[in-house]
Design a protein around this motif. Structure first.
Motif, PDB file in Angstrom:
ATOM      1  N   GLU A  86       1.081  -1.368   0.156  1.00  0.00           N
ATOM      2  CA  GLU A  86      -0.480   0.150  -0.031  1.00  0.00           C
ATOM      3  C   GLU A  86       0.795   1.129   0.119  1.00  0.00           C
ATOM      4  O   GLU A  86       0.580   2.584   0.138  1.00  0.00           O
ATOM      5  CB  GLU A  86      -0.319   0.373   1.915  1.00  0.00           C
ATOM      6  N   GLY A  87       1.808   1.418  -0.236  1.00  0.00           N
ATOM      7  CA  GLY A  87       2.932   2.414   0.144  1.00  0.00           C
ATOM      8  C   GLY A  87       2.591   3.508   1.275  1.00  0.00           C
ATOM      9  O   GLY A  87       3.802   4.865   1.316  1.00  0.00           O
ATOM     10  N   GLU A  88       2.968   2.643   2.560  1.00  0.00           N
ATOM     11  CA  GLU A  88       2.961   3.106   4.148  1.00  0.00           C
ATOM     12  C   GLU A  88       3.609   2.335   4.526  1.00  0.00           C
ATOM     13  O   GLU A  88       4.162   1.600   5.035  1.00  0.00           O
ATOM     14  CB  GLU A  88       1.371   2.540   4.667  1.00  0.00           C
ATOM     15  N   GLY A  89       4.518   3.547   4.934  1.00  0.00           N
ATOM     16  CA  GLY A  89       6.154   3.455   5.255  1.00  0.00           C
ATOM     17  C   GLY A  89       6.351   2.284   6.841  1.00  0.00           C
ATOM     18  O   GLY A  89       5.180   3.467   7.642  1.00  0.00           O
ATOM     19  N   ALA A  90       6.206   0.925   7.115  1.00  0.00           N
ATOM     20  CA  ALA A  90       6.820   0.500   8.214  1.00  0.00           C
ATOM     21  C   ALA A  90       8.074   0.091   8.592  1.00  0.00           C
ATOM     22  O   ALA A  90       8.306  -0.529   7.588  1.00  0.00           O
ATOM     23  CB  ALA A  90       5.488  -0.051   8.786  1.00  0.00           C
ATOM     24  N   TRP A  91       8.460   0.407   9.476  1.00  0.00           N
ATOM     25  CA  TRP A  91      10.431  -0.469   9.668  1.00  0.00           C
ATOM     26  C   TRP A  91      10.036  -1.381  11.175  1.00  0.00           C
ATOM     27  O   TRP A  91       9.340  -0.687  12.226  1.00  0.00           O
ATOM     28  CB  TRP A  91      11.098   0.439   9.734  1.00  0.00           C
ATOM     29  N   ARG A  92      10.145  -2.821  11.551  1.00  0.00           N
ATOM     30  CA  ARG A  92       9.983  -3.297  12.430  1.00  0.00           C
ATOM     31  C   ARG A  92      11.675  -3.139  13.044  1.00  0.00           C
ATOM     32  O   ARG A  92      12.837  -3.227  12.599  1.00  0.00           O
ATOM     33  CB  ARG A  92      10.327  -5.088  12.386  1.00  0.00           C
ATOM     34  N   LEU A  93      11.799  -2.970  14.641  1.00  0.00           N
ATOM     35  CA  LEU A  93      12.065  -2.722  15.871  1.00  0.00           C
ATOM     36  C   LEU A  93      12.197  -3.866  16.946  1.00  0.00           C
ATOM     37  O   LEU A  93      11.720  -4.335  16.875  1.00  0.00           O
ATOM     38  CB  LEU A  93      11.355  -1.441  16.415  1.00  0.00           C
ATOM     39  N   PRO A  94      12.870  -3.885  17.689  1.00  0.00           N
ATOM     40  CA  PRO A  94      13.334  -5.105  18.061  1.00  0.00           C
ATOM     41  C   PRO A  94      12.429  -5.061  19.563  1.00  0.00           C
ATOM     42  O   PRO A  94      12.477  -4.124  20.093  1.00  0.00           O
ATOM     43  CB  PRO A  94      14.897  -5.339  18.314  1.00  0.00           C
TER      44      PRO A  94
END
Length: 489
Positions: free
Chosen positions: A398-406
């Protein structure tokens, strides 16, 4: 309420193009042959379309628009030539549509859909970008035509494909409206009333008032609103779209309608932006509206905790100890770390009452996530790799920025309290992670869970590809796709 554009899909009529009035948006491929609509406009304008394409061949970028004003041979006031790769991605198609919307102004738009395979996505881009929050402006403005005609050789197919995308756009607009509203308008009561109105779309909506919250033992949530005259509330929205009684997906949102920081008062500079601190609840509300409008074949429950964090003689103080619904006691070190106190009770309630198949919480939770990820990505935390990867895939699509963190025990240890079971902050290091670990404490061991810290993406100072500056509606599209990918049957 800002309304989404209305689209009418009609069969291509080459003879009618010359007589069409208003504004025409014409999709032109950067390479290869022109489509039939573009060829027709090219002939009417004595080759102007092809000349423009040739001139832009080396420098044209996605979203570039060239306008032919009052083109000879046509009745239109303008033709906006939008350049687009013939084989474009979903994201490129939506951005091309957004470019059209930015040029539309207050005029009706006739869109000639040369790229048939992505026509619905182009329509979605037009709809998403055509938004402006001016409800509180008194100056007169030009009347905005809220309709677009889409001419293509597959109108029925395009209309069917666009319908669920436009339903999601309705949800996005609902979220943007909520996040953009000032706090003197969007009180906890007004917010709850707007959610109750969603019953007209087929949602079941229940409002839990303060006496019920106290009966349930939601001492953490109630402590946040102690200093405000606005009553704290929890609103439960239920969508039962599946054919069976399968366990629902639970969406939980932080709804702090205004956050002064409480006794731990925020600096005055920038405090006006804290009208957006209910962004998590806004996304949950928008997602639930979108699911209802597109008749999602899934069971989903949305829960939002609505409070206002104000300083007063009755406000919770730093050093106070409050009891959560789960039973854990919490030492309040900083009253400006209030969102997690709201969420922990609502998350526990969601698990106790609905036994969900998975749970996603959303909150404008920490400034630390903005330091780490800026305004490009939301912070993603999870205890379940498969569930998390499903969301990340949906967000990317969907072009929605998301980044996994620990997550991890070392971060959780920062929350140890001398006098209670846990404290609500763990110091400056890894602030967004320790906030996530606080919430992790209130998640059952066998519960797939995702925490989304959307502080950097819920409302921004500059425009994005699909939204003007202000509220973005980030997350509604990704959550709708997650439901479609993982929960619809």
């Amino acid at each position: 309420m800002v309304e989404v554009l209305k689209f009418t899909f009609i069969e291509t009529d080459l003879d009618a193009i010359a007589l069409s009035q208003g504004r025409i948006a014409l999709l032109v491929p950067l390479e290869g042959n022109l489509g039939q609509e573009a060829r027709r406009v090219n002939r009417l304008t004595k080759g102007a379309v092809e000349r423009m394409r040739t001139a832009k061949a080396e420098t044209a970028k996605l979203g570039d628009v060239v306008t032919l004003a009052w083109p000879a041979g046509m009745a239109a006031e303008a033709v906006d030539i939008v350049f687009l790769p013939r084989r474009c991605s979903v994201d490129e198609a939506r951005k091309a549509g957004a470019a059209m919307a930015k040029r539309r102004g207050s005029a009706a738009l006739l869109m000639l859909a040369g790229n048939q395979s992505k026509a619905a996505e182009i329509v979605a881009g037009v709809a998403m970008r055509d938004y402006g929050f001016d409800q509180h402006k008194t100056a007169e403005s030009a009347e905005d035509a809220r309709s677009v005609t889409v001419m293509s050789n597959r109108p029925a197919e395009n209309e069917v494909a666009a319908a669920p995308l436009l339903a999601v756009a309705e949800g996005v607009f609902f979220t943007r409206d909520l996040v953009n509203e000032p706090a003197n308008v969007l009180t906890t009561t007004d917010f709850a009333n707007r959610l109750v109105a969603l019953k007209s779309y087929g949602l079941d909506v229940e409002v839990l008032e303060e006496d019920k919250l106290a009966e349930l033992g939601m001492g953490a949530l109630l402590s946040v609103g102690e200093g405000s005259d606005s009553p704290s509330k929890v609103v439960v929205m239920t969508w039962n779209g599946a054919e069976d009684a399968s366990a629902p997906l639970a969406l939980v949102g932080k709804g702090v309608v205004f956050d002064t920081g409480g006794i731990s008062l925020k600096p005055a500079a920038g405090m006006e932006d804290m009208t957006m601190d209910m962004g998590g609840a806004g996304v949950v509300a928008g997602a639930m509206k979108a699911l209802a409008l597109r008749k999602a074949k899934a069971n989903v429950v949305g829960l939002v905790g609505l409070v206002e964090n104000m300083p007063s003689g009755s406000a919770t103080r730093p050093g106070d100890v409050v009891a959560s619904m789960k039973g854990d006691t919490i030492e309040v070190i900083n009253t400006d770390a209030e969102g997690r106190l709201v969420l922990c009770d609502v998350m526990h309630y969601a698990q106790e009452r609905f036994k969900p198949a998975g749970m996603v919480d959303l909150a404008t939770l920490t400034g630390a996530v903005i330091i780490g990820l800026g305004h490009e990505n939301a912070g993603v935390f999870s205890n379940d790799d498969a569930f998390c990867n499903g969301f990340l895939k949906a967000a990317e699509a969907e072009g929605e920025g998301a980044w996994r963190l620990p997550l991890g025990k070392g971060y959780a240890d920062q929350l140890k309290s001398r006098i209670a079971d846990v404290k609500n902050v763990g110091g400056r290091p890894a602030g967004s992670i320790t906030a996530a670990e606080f919430l992790h404490r209130f998640v059952a061991k066998d519960m797939p869970w995702i925490h989304l810290d959307i502080a950097g993406v819920a409302s921004v100072k500059g425009e994005t590809a699909l939204a003007p500056k202000g509220a973005t509606g980030w997350g509604v599209m990704a959550l709708s796709r997650l439901v479609a990918d993982k929960f619809e049957v």
